[in-house]
Scaffold this active site. Structure first.
Site, mmCIF file in Angstrom:
data_model
loop_
_atom_site.group_PDB
_atom_site.id
_atom_site.type_symbol
_atom_site.label_atom_id
_atom_site.label_comp_id
_atom_site.label_asym_id
_atom_site.label_seq_id
_atom_site.Cartn_x
_atom_site.Cartn_y
_atom_site.Cartn_z
ATOM 1 N N CYS A 77 7.470 27.420 -6.176
ATOM 2 C CA CYS A 77 8.119 28.727 -6.144
ATOM 3 C C CYS A 77 9.498 28.610 -5.506
ATOM 4 C CB CYS A 77 7.270 29.735 -5.367
ATOM 5 S SG CYS A 77 7.830 31.449 -5.585
ATOM 6 N N CYS A 81 8.030 34.317 0.118
ATOM 7 C CA CYS A 81 7.405 35.565 0.554
ATOM 8 C C CYS A 81 6.404 35.285 1.674
ATOM 9 C CB CYS A 81 6.722 36.246 -0.617
ATOM 10 S SG CYS A 81 7.854 36.629 -1.975
ATOM 11 N N CYS A 84 2.575 35.546 0.908
ATOM 12 C CA CYS A 84 2.050 34.826 -0.254
ATOM 13 C C CYS A 84 0.677 34.227 0.045
ATOM 14 C CB CYS A 84 3.016 33.710 -0.656
ATOM 15 S SG CYS A 84 2.446 32.729 -2.073
#
Length: 348
Positions: A77, A81, A84
């Site tokens: 990714c 975040c 996550c």
């Protein structure tokens, strides 16, 4: 010996040593093929009985249980975040031929819709596009969940016709909040603007546009009504932030600590109440979400979240869908209650 992708030592060992699997190596891939007619001479009576009991407990045959499957093609990714729950613990991914065979097994077992996710699936644009095309050829509905940052007009022009639903993660329309969450960089990020661009591309290509929002301590008080009305998604999922050991619990070895982002059920309900005028809103609290999704990881193993972490099953490439499914901890009743089957195909 070098291989074109990395895999777990366990799966690699199984492919090399299996007496029930025809595994062969070409210049471009290793492909594990498990013929449905092949049986091992070793007794699997207990395992077979467990599978039967699982299907009996669910009161369904396998084709009803696997109607909708989520496949995380890679954990890679480009965002960070903080909440996550499928973190980049490795960079493994199957090449197209292995993944293609996995889709074939799913289709033969009754899967009607495949959702490609990650990580960020568009970090592997050709693999993702080829999988979308093949799933479409298998007459599956195709959806994708993305952070929206790497979707290009060129990709959409090439592969958009194979996609029914494209979902984008939208946790806030405030750049500062997105920065605090870890979505889209610093406070000058353009995440919200990129979402609008993706919405326009979906409209151009006739793809159903969907939104996913993770409700956490940083955004639960936000009012998104005006922006949601402008984007006009056909579905909007609101998830209560979920903590899973081995991913985001903050314990040793976890790549994330989302504990400070947790919200109470009352806070989650307040967010949903504020947006109840949006007819497309579908709230999913932890108890609804945790076990009601069939999740396949990057090695095509179902992930059992029922014990507060993610315990992988054996790969469907090695043992088939039915046996792997019996190890998934899947709550089909909750899947039905949350409306897991819906109108997931675009107009053809």
């Amino acid at each position: 010996m070098k291989f074109p992708y990395r895999m777990s030592a366990a799966l690699f060992s199984m492919i090399l040593s299996s007496t029930t699997t025809n595994a062969f190596h070409s210049s471009s891939y290793i492909f594990a093929q498990t013929p449905s007619t092949t049986k091992c001479n070793v007794s699997f009576s207990n395992e077979q009985q467990q599978q039967k009991e699982y299907l009996k407990d669910q009161n369904k045959d396998i084709s009803n249980l696997v109607k909708s499957v989520n496949y995380f093609i890679s954990r890679e990714c480009n965002y960070s975040c903080k909440f996550c729950f499928h973190t980049q613990t490795n960079t493994n991914k199957f090449q197209f031929e292995q993944a293609k065979y996995g889709l074939k097994l799913l289709k033969e077992s009754g899967t009607q819709k495949i959702n490609f996710a990650g990580g960020e699936p568009f970090l592997n644009p050709t693999l993702l596009g080829d999988l979308c095309r093949h799933a479409c050829e298998l007459d599956m509905a195709v959806s994708i969940i993305s952070n929206g940052s790497m979707i290009t007009p060129k990709w959409m022009d090439t592969y958009g016709k194979f996609v029914d639903v494209l979902g984008v993660s939208v946790d806030s329309f405030d750049p500062n909040t997105n920065a605090l969450i870890g979505r889209g960089g610093d406070a000058n990020n353009n995440h919200a603007n990129r979402v609008l661009q993706v919405r326009e591309m979906c409209q151009k290509h006739g793809i159903l546009f969907k939104m996913n929002t993770v409700v956490c301590s940083l955004n639960w008080e936000e009012d998104m009504n005006a922006q949601v009305e402008m984007l006009d998604p056909y579905r909007w999922k609101a998830f209560q932030v979920l903590i899973l050991e081995g991913e985001n619990s903050g314990r040793p070895g976890d790549l994330r600590d989302a504990t400070k982002l947790k919200v109470t059920k009352e806070q989650f309900d307040a967010f949903c109440k504020r947006h109840e005028g949006q007819s497309m809103l579908i709230p999913e609290s932890n108890d609804v979400m945790q076990n009601s999704y069939l999740l396949l990881d990057e090695e095509l193993r179902f992930l059992d979240c029922s014990r507060g972490g993610k315990v992988p099953s054996e790969s469907i490439l090695m043992v088939g869908v039915e046996k792997a499914l019996s190890q998934a901890g899947f709550d089909h009743d909750m899947f039905q209650k949350r409306g897991g089957v819906y109108e997931w195909e675009r107009e053809k």
